[in-house]
Design an enzyme around this catalytic site. Sequence first.
Site, PDB file in Angstrom:
ATOM      1  N   HIS A 169       6.264   9.959   4.942  1.00  0.00           N
ATOM      2  CA  HIS A 169       5.158   9.566   4.059  1.00  0.00           C
ATOM      3  C   HIS A 169       5.544   8.474   3.073  1.00  0.00           C
ATOM      4  O   HIS A 169       4.674   7.848   2.475  1.00  0.00           O
ATOM      5  CB  HIS A 169       4.640  10.796   3.296  1.00  0.00           C
ATOM      6  CG  HIS A 169       3.925  11.762   4.183  1.00  0.00           C
ATOM      7  ND1 HIS A 169       2.560  11.892   4.213  1.00  0.00           N
ATOM      8  CD2 HIS A 169       4.391  12.628   5.113  1.00  0.00           C
ATOM      9  CE1 HIS A 169       2.213  12.801   5.095  1.00  0.00           C
ATOM     10  NE2 HIS A 169       3.312  13.277   5.664  1.00  0.00           N
TER      11      HIS A 169
ATOM     12  N   ASP B  43       5.188   1.918  -2.686  1.00  0.00           N
ATOM     13  CA  ASP B  43       4.467   3.147  -2.347  1.00  0.00           C
ATOM     14  C   ASP B  43       4.326   3.217  -0.836  1.00  0.00           C
ATOM     15  O   ASP B  43       4.066   2.191  -0.192  1.00  0.00           O
ATOM     16  CB  ASP B  43       3.061   3.083  -2.984  1.00  0.00           C
ATOM     17  CG  ASP B  43       2.597   4.438  -3.495  1.00  0.00           C
ATOM     18  OD1 ASP B  43       2.996   5.445  -2.898  1.00  0.00           O
ATOM     19  OD2 ASP B  43       1.832   4.476  -4.464  1.00  0.00           O
TER      20      ASP B  43
END
Length: 488
Positions: free
Chosen positions: A173, A385
């Site tokens: 992720h 991110d």
Amino acid sequence: MIQTLHSDNRRLVIVSNRLPVTIQKDDDEWSIRAGAGGLVTALAPVVQKNKGLWIGWPGCTEDAPVEHLLDSLEQEQGYRMVSVPLSEDEVEQYYRGFSNETLWPLFHDLLGNTRFSRQTWQVYRSVNARFAETICCETQEEDFVWIHDYQLLLTGHYLRQKCPKQRAAFFLHIPFPSLDLFRRLPWKQDLLQGLLAYDLVGFQTLRDRRNFVQCVRELVPGVHIDIRRRVTRLTLGERTVVVGHFPISIDFDEFNEGARAQEVAEAAWYLHENLGKRQLMLGIDRLDYTKGIPERFLAFERALEKYPDLQRQISLLQVVVPSRTLVPDYQNLKEVLDGLAGRINARFSHQGWVPIHYVFRSLDRVQLLAHYRSCEIALISPLRDGMNLVAKEYCASSVDGNSVLILSEFAGAADQLGSGALLVNPYDIEATADAIYRAFTMPLEKRQRRMKLLRHQIRRTDVHRWVEWFMGSWPALKRSLSTDAGLV
Ligand code: GDG
């Protein structure tokens, strides 16, 4: 559509650091509730449909009656959950230590925040081996095991040792770093070998996939690399590992419909009314140094200085959700934010106007949607991110279609949202200040055109599509997948 596996005895087994539950003790009474969040929403129906299983750490102390609590939720969840208990010391070393003080900063390109400790590494390995043991005990050869995220990079490796025939896939992720950064890690070979034990490895973006393949090329001898457009195949001896990128997303309809609810519209109206007739610019992040919140405050300060007509006409509404507050770097960050917000507010505040409204707490669902709906601009500027779901949720909740997204070029989401958002380099305070002014002055028609593009993109590639796409890329699964059209 829900993906199903053909054969009756094939199950989908999800493995993540945390089980999708919250266990609490209030007045000597234990309680359990199902977890929320995009990943659970997306995966739960697939696990239910396949009579599957979810394996993970329940996130509570060892004295909790975990088995009993999990059993009590099974009926409601529609699938079984199996706990991997961890001692307080293991949580400290495997989770707060190696996962959050080594892998998290390094994989987000923040070498300065990265700590290397042989001791936490050893515990990380042993906890990953424990997860593999639990998977082995709970699954059969025909099952498909899908392991999630950076806490469990080595679980596939131990699983292959214990149950060589078990197929397993992995999704990361967070970003995968460049070779230059990855090679600083003393245990780089072990981690790469760990990842190569999976049958399918998924990343968020093409850049992450390329970084991983480059690390394998340079650091693992004897791998044959076959790069194709959608996937890369890495062959080591008899085994082939499929590597792809699958940008995660949100349940578009849930946000789009949720944001239209009467209670959300009312909460959004109150929020705006309280803060006056000016534009609101939103930031929502977990307390994390990767999210670029201090840089955002500085860019906003520079915008107020450089474009005085912004003063009294715009406020930054920054929600910081408490997170990892026991890790020292996170405590320091909180102090930095308090100091910056105080200084900027003292410098610019005027009667009836405060430039930064900074709250340190989490919002309930209605308030979250109300914040998304009421703010004319979102400034989402992480230094790095994996994806950033807040950016996607903001657009999906922008049901009036007239808001502006300012997004960091270093968020994975920038690959998909770059054509509708104003992209910024969060380290470039001057350019971010200019982007704030550009968003503030953007004419309605242009806002609408850009937001339409963003919403279309997010609707087209929502989280259900992500699950289908990932599972459809799994060679072993592809042959046995059926799609149950009509069910959502
Ligand atoms: C990791 C990766 C990747 C936030 N504040 C509140 C609240 N939230 C919810 C949001 C969103 C989630 O938390 C945050 O998701 P992000 O994607 O922004 O960030 P991470 O937590 O760092 O997640 C990231 C993600 O995994 C998925 O692969 O995108 O890059 O770092 O869903 O809505 N929810 C509520 N109140 C809040 O105050 N209810």
